[in-house]
Design a protein around this motif. Structure first.
Motif, short mmCIF file in Angstrom:
data_model
loop_
_atom_site.label_atom_id
_atom_site.label_comp_id
_atom_site.label_asym_id
_atom_site.label_seq_id
_atom_site.Cartn_x
_atom_site.Cartn_y
_atom_site.Cartn_z
N TYR A 115 -4.29 1.26 4.41
CA TYR A 115 -5.53 0.85 5.09
C TYR A 115 -5.16 0.56 6.53
O TYR A 115 -4.27 -0.24 6.79
CB TYR A 115 -6.08 -0.38 4.37
CG TYR A 115 -6.78 -1.43 5.21
CD1 TYR A 115 -7.89 -1.11 6.01
CD2 TYR A 115 -6.37 -2.76 5.14
CE1 TYR A 115 -8.55 -2.10 6.74
CE2 TYR A 115 -7.03 -3.76 5.86
CZ TYR A 115 -8.11 -3.42 6.66
OH TYR A 115 -8.75 -4.39 7.38
N SER A 147 -9.19 -11.02 4.28
CA SER A 147 -8.26 -10.03 4.80
C SER A 147 -8.43 -8.78 3.96
O SER A 147 -8.41 -8.86 2.73
CB SER A 147 -6.83 -10.55 4.69
OG SER A 147 -5.93 -9.55 5.12
N GLY A 148 -8.59 -7.64 4.62
CA GLY A 148 -8.89 -6.42 3.90
C GLY A 148 -7.98 -6.18 2.70
O GLY A 148 -8.44 -6.06 1.56
N SER A 149 -6.67 -6.14 2.94
CA SER A 149 -5.73 -5.79 1.88
C SER A 149 -5.74 -6.80 0.74
O SER A 149 -5.29 -6.51 -0.36
CB SER A 149 -4.33 -5.65 2.45
OG SER A 149 -3.99 -6.82 3.17
N ALA A 171 0.83 -1.21 0.00
CA ALA A 171 0.00 0.00 0.00
C ALA A 171 0.86 1.26 0.00
O ALA A 171 1.84 1.35 0.74
CB ALA A 171 -0.91 0.00 1.22
N ASP A 174 5.06 -1.36 5.83
CA ASP A 174 3.80 -1.89 6.34
C ASP A 174 3.97 -2.15 7.83
O ASP A 174 4.85 -1.58 8.46
CB ASP A 174 3.40 -3.15 5.57
CG ASP A 174 2.54 -2.79 4.35
OD1 ASP A 174 2.26 -1.60 4.15
OD2 ASP A 174 2.17 -3.70 3.60
N ARG A 211 -12.73 -15.60 9.58
CA ARG A 211 -12.42 -15.14 8.22
C ARG A 211 -12.43 -16.27 7.21
O ARG A 211 -12.95 -16.15 6.11
CB ARG A 211 -11.05 -14.51 8.19
CG ARG A 211 -11.02 -13.19 8.86
CD ARG A 211 -9.72 -13.02 9.56
NE ARG A 211 -9.72 -11.71 10.14
CZ ARG A 211 -9.01 -10.71 9.67
NH1 ARG A 211 -8.22 -10.89 8.64
NH2 ARG A 211 -9.07 -9.54 10.24
N SER A 220 -1.71 -7.27 12.16
CA SER A 220 -2.36 -6.05 11.65
C SER A 220 -3.79 -5.97 12.19
O SER A 220 -4.27 -4.89 12.55
CB SER A 220 -2.40 -6.07 10.13
OG SER A 220 -1.10 -6.07 9.62
N THR A 221 -4.46 -7.11 12.23
CA THR A 221 -5.85 -7.13 12.69
C THR A 221 -5.98 -6.59 14.11
O THR A 221 -6.80 -5.71 14.40
CB THR A 221 -6.40 -8.58 12.64
OG1 THR A 221 -6.12 -9.10 11.34
CG2 THR A 221 -7.87 -8.64 12.93
N ARG A 272 -7.18 -6.06 -2.84
CA ARG A 272 -6.43 -5.28 -3.84
C ARG A 272 -5.54 -6.16 -4.70
O ARG A 272 -5.07 -5.74 -5.75
CB ARG A 272 -5.58 -4.21 -3.13
CG ARG A 272 -6.41 -3.19 -2.34
CD ARG A 272 -5.50 -2.11 -1.77
NE ARG A 272 -4.40 -2.71 -1.06
CZ ARG A 272 -4.06 -2.43 0.20
NH1 ARG A 272 -4.74 -1.54 0.89
NH2 ARG A 272 -3.04 -3.03 0.76
N MET A 280 -4.79 -2.75 14.31
CA MET A 280 -5.73 -1.71 13.85
C MET A 280 -6.97 -1.62 14.74
O MET A 280 -7.55 -0.56 14.90
CB MET A 280 -6.05 -1.85 12.36
CG MET A 280 -6.82 -3.03 11.91
SD MET A 280 -7.15 -2.90 10.13
CE MET A 280 -5.66 -3.52 9.39
N SER A 287 1.24 -7.22 3.41
CA SER A 287 -0.02 -6.62 3.70
C SER A 287 -1.02 -7.76 3.81
O SER A 287 -2.14 -7.61 3.42
CB SER A 287 -0.49 -5.71 2.60
OG SER A 287 0.45 -4.85 2.16
N SER A 288 -0.61 -8.83 4.32
CA SER A 288 -1.46 -10.00 4.42
C SER A 288 -2.10 -10.21 3.11
O SER A 288 -2.96 -11.05 2.97
CB SER A 288 -2.60 -9.79 5.37
OG SER A 288 -2.19 -9.08 6.42
N ASN A 336 -2.15 -11.79 4.27
CA ASN A 336 -3.45 -11.88 4.32
C ASN A 336 -3.97 -11.61 3.02
O ASN A 336 -4.91 -12.12 2.68
CB ASN A 336 -3.96 -10.84 5.11
CG ASN A 336 -3.36 -10.91 6.30
OD1 ASN A 336 -3.43 -11.33 6.54
ND2 ASN A 336 -2.83 -10.58 7.17
N LYS A 374 -10.85 -0.58 10.94
CA LYS A 374 -12.10 -1.09 10.34
C LYS A 374 -13.29 -0.41 11.00
O LYS A 374 -13.28 -0.14 12.20
CB LYS A 374 -12.24 -2.59 10.62
CG LYS A 374 -11.15 -3.45 10.00
CD LYS A 374 -11.40 -4.92 10.29
CE LYS A 374 -10.27 -5.81 9.83
NZ LYS A 374 -9.04 -5.69 10.61
#
Ligand SMILES: Nc1ncnc2c1ncn2[C@@H]1O[C@H](COP(=O)(O)OP(=O)(O)OP(=O)(O)O)[C@@H](O)[C@H]1O
Ligand SMILES: C[C@@](O)(CCOP(=O)(O)OP(=O)(O)O)CC(=O)O
Length: 445
Positions: free
Chosen positions: A31, A177-179, A27, A345, A86, A232-233, A182, A236, A136-137, A146, A34
């Motif tokens: 990000y 996983s959010g990232s 990134a 990251d 997840r 990261s989870t 992308r 954040m 970024s996972s 992720n 959440k």
């Protein structure tokens, strides 16, 4: 269930398999945070660059068979629990969308409704350090981060013949996983935060494909490949709960930066791209420090190594992080315009982006001058990936690195303020205690 010519017993024997490989992404507008933990909806949009999969990617194979009695998964050869929300969300979403599958040659016919009763076995491998703040996972939960759960959703989709558009797939990956959402596109990708409660508008879109800005060279300095202490989870979640800087960042700073970054990418405006990338990485790490208790991703390495008693190593690793940033900042300042961008990251590994091969050669020379391979390491195991830039820079062996002189310009940069920092680097060089690998990637995926 699946029907085979030789009856019920035979039908238990079939196994259907599919394999996919997915790149990670880094990134440039981060990000972090959440607004919905279950659906994985972010507090702000983000933009990333997808990396060349041959160097950083996750490869996942999914098998399905009536003889499997439960879902199972192996990550890098070790079985992991699939009971986490997840993984379960991904599998549920995929099963929901699965369609009829027919393999006439093997006499297999799976009806849509059969998928609910079938179990999968998943095996995934990352060709880069897992959970070290590199992917970024995305490639692995991305893969890195992720980014990787995305793999779990991508593979079964292929296997289950899901006829979904990539936007739909990105929504499934996001719930892993959010990232990861992308990583479904190459080039430059934006994850729009969306506003809807059901998350249907929180999807990834490609801003520019992999040929748009081909000159860029990405160099990753792997300072530490160990797993970080705060995922990261978790990190954040704690930032959302405690950091007021994060609120300001997500509501005021990032919306503005997203527009500026999109413009910089469209125009291939490297100075703006670099300024925004460095500033956003620094602000993300400031948010981590503003979290209670503070999170030190860049220093994580030192804590781990202290526990492992590699004290000297850890001191220099600790120093390096600031030194790499310092080196780039001073270089950029000296030239009057950004030469190289850096971004980190959730970990201590530096991602450095050069506008072209010429600057990348200089960057590699400088990095190798200050951080040469330790005496027991050969250059080819120290610099990995596409090493053609190494050849172009005339660096074929350890001797070539030893013969490197600090460039004239760098010498001129040594005004009194920076002398102390530079002499620390030189001391590190003399001691040869600095150990890390460089991964050079020259093509965006
Ligand atoms: N190939 C993979 N397939 C499925 N899950 C994976 C894979 N690789 C990693 N993961 C999951 O992702 C977790 C690591 O995610 P985490 O966000 O902590 O690290 P990261 O992705 O390396 O770092 P960052 O997100 O900061 O870049 C692993 O513990 C594992 O659960
Ligand atoms: C710092 C980051 O890499 C954070 C990535 O976070 P993850 O995507 O790993 O988090 P989860 O959605 O909880 O799985 C920044 C980024 O990739 O944008």
């Amino acid at each position: 269930m699946a029907h085979k010519k030789n009856g019920e017993k035979e039908s238990k024997k079939w196994v259907l398999m599919a394999t996919a490989r997915s790149p990670t992404n880094i990134a440039v507008i981060k990000y972090w945070g959440k607004r919905d933990e279950t659906l994985i909806l972010p507090v702000n949009g983000s933009i990333s660059v997808t990396l060349e999969p041959s160097h950083l990617s996750a490869t996942t194979t999914v098998a399905v068979s009536p003889s499997f009695d439960r879902d199972r998964m192996w990550l890098n050869g070790k079985e992991i629990l699939l009971s986490g929300g997840r993984y379960q969300s991904c599998l549920r979403e995929i099963r929901r969308r699965a369609e009829d599958v027919k393999d006439e040659e093997r006499g297999i016919c799976i009806k849509r409704e059969d998928w609910e009763g079938l179990h999968v076995h998943i095996a995934s491998f990352n060709n880069f350090p897992t959970a070290a703040g590199l992917a970024s996972s995305a490639a692995g939960f991305a893969c890195l981060g992720n980014v990787t759960l995305f793999m779990c959703s991508f593979c079964p989709c292929k296997l289950m013949n899901v006829k979904e558009e990539t936007t739909e797939l990105s929504s499934i990956a996001r719930q892993g996983s959010g990232s990861a959402c992308r990583s479904l596109y190459g080039g430059f990708v934006k994850w729009a935060m969306g506003n809807k409660e059901d998350g249907s508008d929180s999807i990834a879109v490609q801003l520019a494909n992999e040929t748009h800005w081909e000159d860029l060279v990405i160099l990753i300095a792997v300072v530490c490949s160990r797993q970080k202490e705060t995922s990261s989870t978790t990190g954040m979640r704690e930032s959302v709960e405690t950091s007021s800087l994060l609120q300001y960042r997500s509501q005021v700073v990032v919306p503005r930066r997203l527009i500026q970054m999109e413009e910089a990418i469209q125009k291939r405006d490297f100075p703006s791209f670099a300024k925004l990338t460095c500033a956003d990485s620094n602000q993300f790490h400031s948010v981590c420090l503003d979290t209670s208790p503070p999170i030190f991703y860049m220093n994580d390495t030192s804590h781990r190594h202290v526990q492992l008693c590699f004290l000297i190593y850890c001191i220099y690793v600790h120093g390096e992080i600031r030194l790499i940033i310092g080196l780039v900042e001073r270089w950029n300042q000296f030239e009057g315009t950004p030469q190289v961008a850096y971004t980190y990251d959730a970990g201590p590994n530096a991602v450095l982006i050069a506008p072209n091969r010429k600057v990348a050669r200089l960057l590699l020379q400088r990095m190798l001058f200050y951080f040469p391979p330790p005496s027991e390491k050969e250059l080819d195991s120290y610099v990995l990936g596409d090493t053609s830039i190494l050849q172009e820079a005339g660096l074929h062996s350890r001797k070539d690195i030893e013969a490197l002189l600090p460039q004239q310009k760098l010498k001129q940069m040594l005004h009194p303020k920076s002398i102390l920092e530079i002499s620390t680097i030189l001391y590190a060089r003399d001691q040869a205690v600095v150990q890390f690998c460089l991964v050079v990637m020259i093509k965006l995926c």
